[in-house]
Enzyme design. Structure first.
Site, short mmCIF file in Angstrom:
data_model
loop_
_atom_site.label_atom_id
_atom_site.label_comp_id
_atom_site.label_asym_id
_atom_site.label_seq_id
_atom_site.Cartn_x
_atom_site.Cartn_y
_atom_site.Cartn_z
N CYS A 1 0.87 -1.14 0.00
CA CYS A 1 0.00 0.00 0.00
C CYS A 1 0.92 1.21 0.00
CB CYS A 1 -0.86 -0.01 1.25
SG CYS A 1 -1.68 -1.59 1.49
N ARG B 1 0.83 2.01 -6.07
CA ARG B 1 1.12 0.93 -5.12
C ARG B 1 -0.13 0.13 -4.74
NH1 ARG B 1 6.21 1.92 -2.77
NH2 ARG B 1 5.77 0.45 -1.12
N ASN C 1 1.55 -0.44 5.69
CA ASN C 1 1.88 -1.16 4.46
C ASN C 1 2.64 -2.41 4.85
OD1 ASN C 1 2.73 -2.01 1.91
ND2 ASN C 1 4.50 -0.64 1.92
N GLY C 2 2.09 -3.59 4.54
CA GLY C 2 2.78 -4.83 4.89
C GLY C 2 1.79 -5.85 5.39
N HIS D 1 2.25 -29.93 -27.76
CA HIS D 1 2.15 -30.91 -26.66
C HIS D 1 0.98 -30.57 -25.74
CE1 HIS D 1 5.84 -32.66 -28.07
NE2 HIS D 1 6.43 -31.48 -28.02
N GLU E 1 6.59 -11.92 -21.92
CA GLU E 1 6.39 -10.52 -21.53
C GLU E 1 5.24 -9.90 -22.34
OE1 GLU E 1 6.89 -8.52 -19.30
OE2 GLU E 1 6.84 -6.50 -20.14
N GLU F 1 -2.40 -8.13 -18.39
CA GLU F 1 -2.52 -7.27 -17.21
C GLU F 1 -3.29 -5.98 -17.49
OE1 GLU F 1 1.24 -6.36 -15.24
OE2 GLU F 1 2.24 -6.02 -17.14
N LYS G 1 1.90 -8.37 -20.66
CA LYS G 1 1.44 -6.99 -20.90
C LYS G 1 -0.02 -7.00 -21.31
CE LYS G 1 3.67 -4.98 -19.32
NZ LYS G 1 4.92 -5.42 -18.77
N LYS H 1 1.98 -1.96 -8.28
CA LYS H 1 3.30 -1.92 -8.92
C LYS H 1 4.38 -2.51 -8.03
CE LYS H 1 6.12 0.69 -11.97
NZ LYS H 1 5.88 -0.29 -13.03
N TRP I 1 -3.79 -1.76 -1.23
CA TRP I 1 -3.89 -2.97 -2.05
C TRP I 1 -4.21 -4.08 -1.06
CZ3 TRP I 1 -1.39 -7.77 -2.66
CH2 TRP I 1 -1.73 -8.44 -3.84
C1 G6P Z 1 4.50 -6.38 -9.75
C2 G6P Z 1 4.33 -5.45 -10.93
C3 G6P Z 1 5.11 -5.96 -12.14
C4 G6P Z 1 6.57 -6.17 -11.76
C5 G6P Z 1 6.71 -7.10 -10.55
C6 G6P Z 1 8.14 -7.10 -10.03
O1 G6P Z 1 3.84 -7.56 -9.97
O2 G6P Z 1 2.95 -5.32 -11.26
O3 G6P Z 1 5.04 -5.01 -13.18
O4 G6P Z 1 7.25 -6.72 -12.85
O5 G6P Z 1 5.89 -6.63 -9.49
O6 G6P Z 1 8.46 -5.84 -9.53
P1 G6P Z 1 9.91 -5.30 -9.37
O7 G6P Z 1 9.74 -3.94 -8.78
O8 G6P Z 1 10.62 -6.24 -8.44
O9 G6P Z 1 10.53 -5.28 -10.73
#
Ligand code: G6P
Length: 604
Positions: free
Chosen positions: A2, A27, A98-99, A499, A476, A483, A480, A599, A74
């Site tokens: 958070c 966050r 936060n935690g 397979h 990736e 998400e 993208k 994030k 969050w």
């Molecule tokens: C979250 C974000 C991702 C990110 C991942 C790792 O899941 O939504 O976009 O790749 O964390 O985060 P970091 O800050 O360790 O790269």
């Protein structure tokens, strides 16, 4: 994960808390809340949903005062409704967190007779402090003894009725910084939160707790000794969190990549000598294995680097997802180099993996975008990516900067281990130096990709395929898309599709094939043909040579510029980012703050 912010001063705080909270919204954005002390009264307003909802409530029910705390959530424990929104009250105590407090159930049981109003782990902390004070402890003593009972991760901001000129703070496992103002002090989850308030920050270290007043602060370590911590001056200021005229942060960050990759390069390559020049030297001749550990997008950067380390530098490389690595008791050797790859430098699992390796005597490096982060501070070697603040929850520019920095590390490893001669080193460096210009060229295809993306909007499922170094890029690309557009996207090594997953291919199923021309191209093309003959529509990310060979197999071509094979994973990323972005825009989703995500994931 958070976001928290606090101000203790003499002027109104609510507006500034809300502005800071908006910069922390990346966050988490399930609910938000604010509490202030005004003329001896503790007032609170909270709302389910985004900060805009909280602002609307404050519009009709304003609260203000010279001291306050605020939070954007969050959800972990307790559904994301208003009741579970922070700040949480208990008696005279009001807290944001936060935690995760892991032993909150035991602690709740120990507080017999207390009336718990929420399902959160946080509320118990407010009760513990209030209970101690009811038993005669001072606020400071109550806070200190409460912290000693907690297990888990936390960053707290707390105000107490009757201690109107104080803000209490503590940090263990979740980041927290004190901001120094003129006649007021601040508290924030990161520098961005406080960007418009101050550039002078003091990062609390693990186990630190603090008491802030309008004219100063005292910090104590985990043994309750008063300690001094360094002041860090943050450059960048308020402009750090600006959309710069783009519709979304994500689009701005996609367009920043020529510049951000350039910045990364200038910190990893000596252009004049055509040699790698790392921020901290690493002698790869002494290393027999690289262990790359990360989560999410960063883990795919690690996967690409595995190919590079093995193929270019002849160096064994393992990649692990951090949440798995730390619990599988990996066998480590002393000559290994552990590299945590992380945009935030705070991701709980990646941090735990770093600590695990450090405690087992393995040399650790942290490739991070935030140099004030915990990983940067705890690793033996801190390697900055220099992508600048990334606000869009879906990572873009941080990823290409990670790849760029890792590519430079690989060239250094190849040079140290003499797996390539100086001419080949120079070739690889030239290839890398050409990337910013080639990204700029790729971005010119944006209007075409915007059109192509329209054809994806009706899809329920999509597949992404690649071979070799393009497998992680396919992963990736799929990540993208899912998400931000919420289209179900799966990624496979192209040879694996037959397979099992091929059973899911139907008429019109979109299959994105990442395949610039290389020695595996024909094989990937055969795999594309296998799905075409079952009705799939191919979106091919390739170069000119690949396009010519594919001759009509693909329904849509997303062409990348001609480039050295070494750097094509970076270039193939760009159209995939744009494809996901425009699909989401056409679908009208919340691109910068997709549902359920955050994030920075500072919980396990
Ligand atoms: C979250 C974000 C991702 C990110 C991942 C790792 O899941 O939504 O976009 O790749 O964390 O985060 P970091 O800050 O360790 O790269």
């Amino acid at each position: 994960m958070c976001g928290i912010i606090g101000i203790v001063g003499n002027a109104s705080v609510t507006d500034r808390l809300i502005q800071g909270l908006k910069r922390l919204e990346y966050r988490g954005y399930d609910s938000a809340g604010v509490a202030v002390i005004s003329d001896g009264n503790l007032l609170r307003e909270r709302a389910e949903g985004k900060i805009a909802a909280l602002e609307a409530k404050l519009g009709s029910n304003p609260i203000d005062g010279p001291v306050g705390i605020a939070h954007t959530r969050w959800a972990t424990h307790g559904v994301p409704n208003e009741t579970n929104a922070h700040p949480h009250f208990a008696g005279r105590v009001c807290i944001v967190h936060n935690g995760i407090i892991e032993n909150f159930l035991d602690l709740r049981q120990s507080l017999n007779g207390r009336n718990f109003r929420t399902e959160t782990d946080t509320e118990v902390v407010a009760h513990l402090v209030d209970e101690e004070m009811s038993n005669g402890a001072s606020a400071k003593e109550a806070f200190q003894s409460t912290l000693a009972k907690l297990k888990g991760a936390y960053a707290f901001g707390m105000v107490i009725d009757g201690e109107d000129d104080k803000l209490f703070a503590a940090r263990a496992g979740s980041p927290l910084a004190i901001g120094i103002g003129d006649g007021e002090m601040y508290l924030g989850s990161d520098a961005l939160a406080l960007a418009q308030l101050t550039s002078d920050l003091v990062y609390l270290e693990e186990g630190d707790w603090a008491i802030l007043t309008s004219d100063g602060y005292e910090i104590f370590d985990r043994h309750n000794n008063a300690v001094e911590r360094d002041v860090t001056v943050i450059v960048g200021g308020p402009a750090m969190a600006d959309k710069g005229g783009y519709a979304h942060y994500m689009l701005k960050e996609i367009h920043e990549q020529p510049e951000t990759v350039s910045r990364t390069l200038s910190n990893y390559i000596d252009e004049f000598r055509q040699t790698p020049s790392l921020p901290t030297d690493i002698d790869f001749a002494e290393i027999d294995r690289v262990i790359l550990v990360a989560c999410g997008t960063a883990s795919f950067a690690g996967e690409v680097a595995k190919y590079w380390f093995e193929q270019v530098a002849g160096l064994a490389a393992d990649v692990d997802i951090a949440s798995e690595f730390r619990y599988r008791k990996p066998v480590l050797s002393e000559n290994s180099l552990f590299i945590a790859v992380s945009q935030s430098g705070e991701t709980a699992d990646t941090l735990a993996a770093l600590r695990y390796c450090k405690s087992h005597g393995v040399k650790t490096a942290a490739l991070v975008n935030v140099m004030t982060s915990t990983m940067a501070r705890e690793a033996d070697i801190a390697l900055p990516t220099h992508a600048g603040p990334e606000i869009g929850v879906a990572s873009t520019k941080a990823f290409t900067s990670q790849l760029t920095a890792l590519a430079a590390l690989v060239i250094k490893a190849a040079s140290d281990r003499k797996t390539i001669d100086s001419e080949a080193v120079s070739d690889h460096i030239k290839a890398l130096m050409s990337v910013p210009g080639l990204i700029a060229q790729s971005l010119q295809d944006e209007p075409h990709i915007q059109e192509v993306a329209k054809t994806l909007t009706s899809a329920e499922h999509a597949f992404f395929l690649g071979r070799g170094q393009f497998v992680p890029i396919a992963f990736e690309g799929a990540l993208k898309l899912k998400e931000i557009s919420y289209i179900h996207a799966e990624s496979y090594a192209a040879g694996e599709l037959k397979h099992g997953p091929i059973a899911l291919i139907e008429d019109g199923t979109p299959v994105v094939v990442v395949a610039p021309m290389d020695e595996l191209f024909e094989k990937t093309l055969s795999n594309a043909q296998e799905v075409i003959s079952r009705g799939a529509e191919i979106y091919m990310v390739t170069d000119k040579a690949g396009q010519q060979h594919a001759a009509g197999a693909a329904r849509h071509i997303l062409q990348i510029p001609e480039c050295h094979n070494f750097v094509s994973p970076i270039l193939t990323t760009i159209p995939l980012q744009l494809l996901a972005y425009y699909t989401a825009v056409h679908l009208g989703t919340d691109v910068d703050q997709p549902r359920n995500l955050a994030k920075s994931v500072t919980v396990e």
